[in-house]
Design a protein around this motif. Structure first.
Motif, PDB file in Angstrom:
ATOM      1  N   SER A   1     -30.211  32.993 -10.822  1.00 38.43           N
ATOM      2  CA  SER A   1     -30.038  31.947  -9.813  1.00 38.43           C
ATOM      3  C   SER A   1     -30.948  32.205  -8.613  1.00 38.43           C
ATOM      4  O   SER A   1     -30.503  32.559  -7.528  1.00 38.43           O
ATOM      5  CB  SER A   1     -28.565  31.911  -9.373  1.00 38.43           C
ATOM      6  OG  SER A   1     -28.311  30.808  -8.544  1.00 38.43           O
ATOM      7  N   PRO A   2     -32.259  32.011  -8.791  1.00 38.95           N
ATOM      8  CA  PRO A   2     -33.199  32.405  -7.741  1.00 38.95           C
ATOM      9  C   PRO A   2     -33.114  31.569  -6.474  1.00 38.95           C
ATOM     10  O   PRO A   2     -33.413  32.072  -5.390  1.00 38.95           O
ATOM     11  CB  PRO A   2     -34.567  32.245  -8.411  1.00 38.95           C
ATOM     12  CG  PRO A   2     -34.344  31.237  -9.484  1.00 38.95           C
ATOM     13  CD  PRO A   2     -32.949  31.479  -9.984  1.00 38.95           C
ATOM     14  N   LEU A   3     -32.714  30.308  -6.566  1.00 41.56           N
ATOM     15  CA  LEU A   3     -32.639  29.498  -5.355  1.00 41.56           C
ATOM     16  C   LEU A   3     -31.471  29.928  -4.469  1.00 41.56           C
ATOM     17  O   LEU A   3     -31.575  29.923  -3.240  1.00 41.56           O
ATOM     18  CB  LEU A   3     -32.523  28.015  -5.708  1.00 41.56           C
ATOM     19  CG  LEU A   3     -33.768  27.403  -6.358  1.00 41.56           C
ATOM     20  CD1 LEU A   3     -33.522  25.931  -6.670  1.00 41.56           C
ATOM     21  CD2 LEU A   3     -35.001  27.559  -5.479  1.00 41.56           C
ATOM     22  N   THR A   4     -30.363  30.317  -5.096  1.00 40.43           N
ATOM     23  CA  THR A   4     -29.241  30.833  -4.309  1.00 40.43           C
ATOM     24  C   THR A   4     -29.652  32.126  -3.604  1.00 40.43           C
ATOM     25  O   THR A   4     -29.369  32.320  -2.411  1.00 40.43           O
ATOM     26  CB  THR A   4     -28.033  31.089  -5.222  1.00 40.43           C
ATOM     27  OG1 THR A   4     -27.647  29.866  -5.839  1.00 40.43           O
ATOM     28  CG2 THR A   4     -26.855  31.639  -4.427  1.00 40.43           C
ATOM     29  N   PHE A   5     -30.320  33.009  -4.354  1.00 38.65           N
ATOM     30  CA  PHE A   5     -30.791  34.253  -3.749  1.00 38.65           C
ATOM     31  C   PHE A   5     -31.818  33.964  -2.651  1.00 38.65           C
ATOM     32  O   PHE A   5     -31.781  34.576  -1.577  1.00 38.65           O
ATOM     33  CB  PHE A   5     -31.389  35.159  -4.815  1.00 38.65           C
ATOM     34  CG  PHE A   5     -31.934  36.452  -4.276  1.00 38.65           C
ATOM     35  CD1 PHE A   5     -31.085  37.408  -3.762  1.00 38.65           C
ATOM     36  CD2 PHE A   5     -33.296  36.706  -4.289  1.00 38.65           C
ATOM     37  CE1 PHE A   5     -31.581  38.609  -3.255  1.00 38.65           C
ATOM     38  CE2 PHE A   5     -33.804  37.891  -3.785  1.00 38.65           C
ATOM     39  CZ  PHE A   5     -32.947  38.846  -3.267  1.00 38.65           C
TER      40      PHE A   5
ATOM     41  N   SER B   1     -41.062  32.862  -8.567  1.00 38.44           N
ATOM     42  CA  SER B   1     -42.163  32.840  -9.535  1.00 38.44           C
ATOM     43  C   SER B   1     -41.722  33.495 -10.840  1.00 38.44           C
ATOM     44  O   SER B   1     -41.844  34.699 -11.006  1.00 38.44           O
ATOM     45  CB  SER B   1     -43.368  33.578  -8.940  1.00 38.44           C
ATOM     46  OG  SER B   1     -44.429  33.646  -9.852  1.00 38.44           O
ATOM     47  N   ALA B   2     -41.174  32.699 -11.733  1.00 39.62           N
ATOM     48  CA  ALA B   2     -41.203  31.256 -11.686  1.00 39.62           C
ATOM     49  C   ALA B   2     -39.776  30.694 -11.758  1.00 39.62           C
ATOM     50  O   ALA B   2     -38.847  31.344 -12.214  1.00 39.62           O
ATOM     51  CB  ALA B   2     -42.020  30.692 -12.850  1.00 39.62           C
TER      52      ALA B   2
ATOM     53  N   VAL C   1     -42.828  42.165  -1.677  1.00 38.14           N
ATOM     54  CA  VAL C   1     -41.678  42.927  -2.176  1.00 38.14           C
ATOM     55  C   VAL C   1     -41.052  42.110  -3.287  1.00 38.14           C
ATOM     56  O   VAL C   1     -40.582  40.982  -3.065  1.00 38.14           O
ATOM     57  CB  VAL C   1     -40.654  43.214  -1.067  1.00 38.14           C
ATOM     58  CG1 VAL C   1     -39.397  43.858  -1.661  1.00 38.14           C
ATOM     59  CG2 VAL C   1     -41.248  44.138  -0.013  1.00 38.14           C
ATOM     60  N   ARG C   2     -41.076  42.659  -4.485  1.00 40.18           N
ATOM     61  CA  ARG C   2     -40.541  41.974  -5.669  1.00 40.18           C
ATOM     62  C   ARG C   2     -39.089  42.401  -5.877  1.00 40.18           C
ATOM     63  O   ARG C   2     -38.779  43.601  -5.899  1.00 40.18           O
ATOM     64  CB  ARG C   2     -41.397  42.336  -6.883  1.00 40.18           C
ATOM     65  CG  ARG C   2     -40.943  41.754  -8.218  1.00 40.18           C
ATOM     66  CD  ARG C   2     -41.928  42.202  -9.293  1.00 40.18           C
ATOM     67  NE  ARG C   2     -41.499  41.870 -10.629  1.00 40.18           N
ATOM     68  CZ  ARG C   2     -42.185  41.119 -11.484  1.00 40.18           C
ATOM     69  NH1 ARG C   2     -43.344  40.603 -11.104  1.00 40.18           N
ATOM     70  NH2 ARG C   2     -41.746  40.893 -12.704  1.00 40.18           N
ATOM     71  N   LEU C   3     -38.201  41.430  -6.045  1.00 48.45           N
ATOM     72  CA  LEU C   3     -36.776  41.701  -6.211  1.00 48.45           C
ATOM     73  C   LEU C   3     -36.230  40.821  -7.330  1.00 48.45           C
ATOM     74  O   LEU C   3     -36.092  39.603  -7.152  1.00 48.45           O
ATOM     75  CB  LEU C   3     -36.013  41.427  -4.905  1.00 48.45           C
ATOM     76  CG  LEU C   3     -36.384  42.311  -3.697  1.00 48.45           C
ATOM     77  CD1 LEU C   3     -35.831  41.710  -2.409  1.00 48.45           C
ATOM     78  CD2 LEU C   3     -35.863  43.730  -3.890  1.00 48.45           C
TER      79      LEU C   3
ATOM     80  N   GLN D   1     -40.713  38.150  -3.415  1.00 45.66           N
ATOM     81  CA  GLN D   1     -40.897  37.414  -4.665  1.00 45.66           C
ATOM     82  C   GLN D   1     -39.725  37.668  -5.590  1.00 45.66           C
ATOM     83  O   GLN D   1     -39.271  38.809  -5.739  1.00 45.66           O
ATOM     84  CB  GLN D   1     -42.209  37.835  -5.346  1.00 45.66           C
ATOM     85  CG  GLN D   1     -42.539  37.066  -6.612  1.00 45.66           C
ATOM     86  CD  GLN D   1     -42.039  37.732  -7.881  1.00 45.66           C
ATOM     87  OE1 GLN D   1     -41.945  38.953  -7.956  1.00 45.66           O
ATOM     88  NE2 GLN D   1     -41.691  36.941  -8.873  1.00 45.66           N
ATOM     89  N   THR D   2     -39.225  36.606  -6.185  1.00 45.98           N
ATOM     90  CA  THR D   2     -38.168  36.750  -7.170  1.00 45.98           C
ATOM     91  C   THR D   2     -38.433  35.812  -8.326  1.00 45.98           C
ATOM     92  O   THR D   2     -39.426  35.081  -8.338  1.00 45.98           O
ATOM     93  CB  THR D   2     -36.779  36.515  -6.539  1.00 45.98           C
ATOM     94  OG1 THR D   2     -35.766  36.928  -7.437  1.00 45.98           O
ATOM     95  CG2 THR D   2     -36.580  35.053  -6.169  1.00 45.98           C
TER      96      THR D   2
END
Length: 329
Positions: free
Chosen positions: A57-61, A77-78, A6-8, A43-44
């Motif tokens: 801010s992918p790490l927070t998400f 990614s990435a 699931v891509r978000l 996946q984000t």
């Protein structure tokens, strides 16, 4: 069974605080639902300064998703590694690795938009050196032992859960990225189906005497939306898919970037014919998995391009109720 994703990326053309808040909360709820249904990965990704709010801010998400789930992996990614302070990045990833029991997967990218570097005060011309320093720092930091960093001795704690370190791959579509992965003994994740680059990576690994593997995207990668009536869905929601496709393509106009999910379509009809974005029935989705056999990867994109949250839920539930059971057979 194929890999299910699931891509978000939280794109929202309105990008108001209210609409984005609703979308972010829905995305975490969708991730929890995907976890319960047995989907493999959320996946984000990371982009900065986008008018449509593309996730910066992918790490927070990722932390929010990992806290709301118990089994599913979360892949960034990435992650544009040169934009971070390496020591803080080592700490943040270590904490996420501990919280999740090793479910975070980070693909270290170098980025391809100079404006992102400028906006965050990083030198675009030094991106390769910044990437090298950051990756070397992460690997040293995660040992838990003191090491030399910019002329001083430092130590990063706590140590991560995963041994020898959290799952970290090097992403990219260049020989420089492949060499970097080979030299550091890290897995390589090309951003497109590039068999010749995989061969180059393994040849360099042999020279360096390092271990590693390559995660090669399939020759055909489609971003999927599941609907009972694709004709109606294309008419109503095609503009959302096109919005994301056009913005993503505009960022890669210099021709030096390869991507498995890049579209060149100028309108909805061209987008539909191209096949990068696909709206399929549940039965067609199952057929796609069967066509690709063991190499199959189904990437569901329920909130693509600002897709209405309710429609995103319809797609995800159709996938869970009428596709996943067939795949498990």
């Amino acid at each position: 069974m194929p890999v299910t994703v699931v891509r978000l990326n939280l794109v929202d053309p309105e990008a108001t605080p209210e609409s984005l808040s609703r979308r972010y909360r829905a995305a975490v709820e969708m991730a929890a639902f995907a976890d319960e249904q047995g989907i493999d990965t959320v996946q984000t990704e990371e982009h900065h300064g986008a008018a449509n709010g593309w996730l910066p801010s992918p790490l927070t998400f990722a932390g929010a998703v990992l806290g709301a789930t118990r089994r599913i992996a979360v892949t960034v990614s990435a992650l544009i590694v040169p934009l971070y302070d390496p020591l803080r990045l080592a700490e943040d990833i270590a904490v996420l690795d501990l919280v999740s029991g090793g479910r975070l997967v980070a693909v270290a990218g170098i980025g391809y938009r100079p404006e992102e570097y400028a906006g965050l005060g990083r030198e675009w011309k030094r991106r390769g050196a910044l990437q090298d320093e950051a990756l070397e720092t992460l690997l040293a930091a995660w040992t838990g032992e003191p090491f030399e960093y910019r002329g001083r001795t430092v130590r990063v704690t706590p140590r991560p859960y995963t041994r020898p370190h959290p799952t970290l791959l090097v992403g990219g579509s260049s020989k420089a990225a492949a060499r970097r992965a080979a030299r550091l003994g890290l897995p390589f994740f090309p951003s497109a189906h590039l068999p010749e680059l995989e061969a180059y990576y393994h040849a360099r690994r042999a020279e360096y005497g390092t271990e590693g593997w390559c995660v090669m995207p399939a020759a055909r990668t489609s971003l999927l939306h599941v609907a009972e009536d694709p004709e109606r869905a294309w008419a109503e929601f095609g503009p959302h898919l096109l919005h994301e496709a056009r913005m993503y393509d505009s960022w890669q106009s210099d021709g030096g970037v390869h991507s498995a999910v890049r579209s060149h379509a100028e309108d909805v009809a061209a987008l539909r014919g191209e096949g990068v974005y696909r709206i399929v029935t549940p039965e067609e989705c199952v057929a796609l998995a069967k066509e690709d056999g063991e190499a199959a990867s189904l990437v569901l994109h329920p909130l693509c391009g600002g897709m209405p949250v309710e429609e995103g839920w319809r797609s995800l539930r159709l996938f869970a109720e009428r596709v996943l059971p067939r795949l498990k057979e």
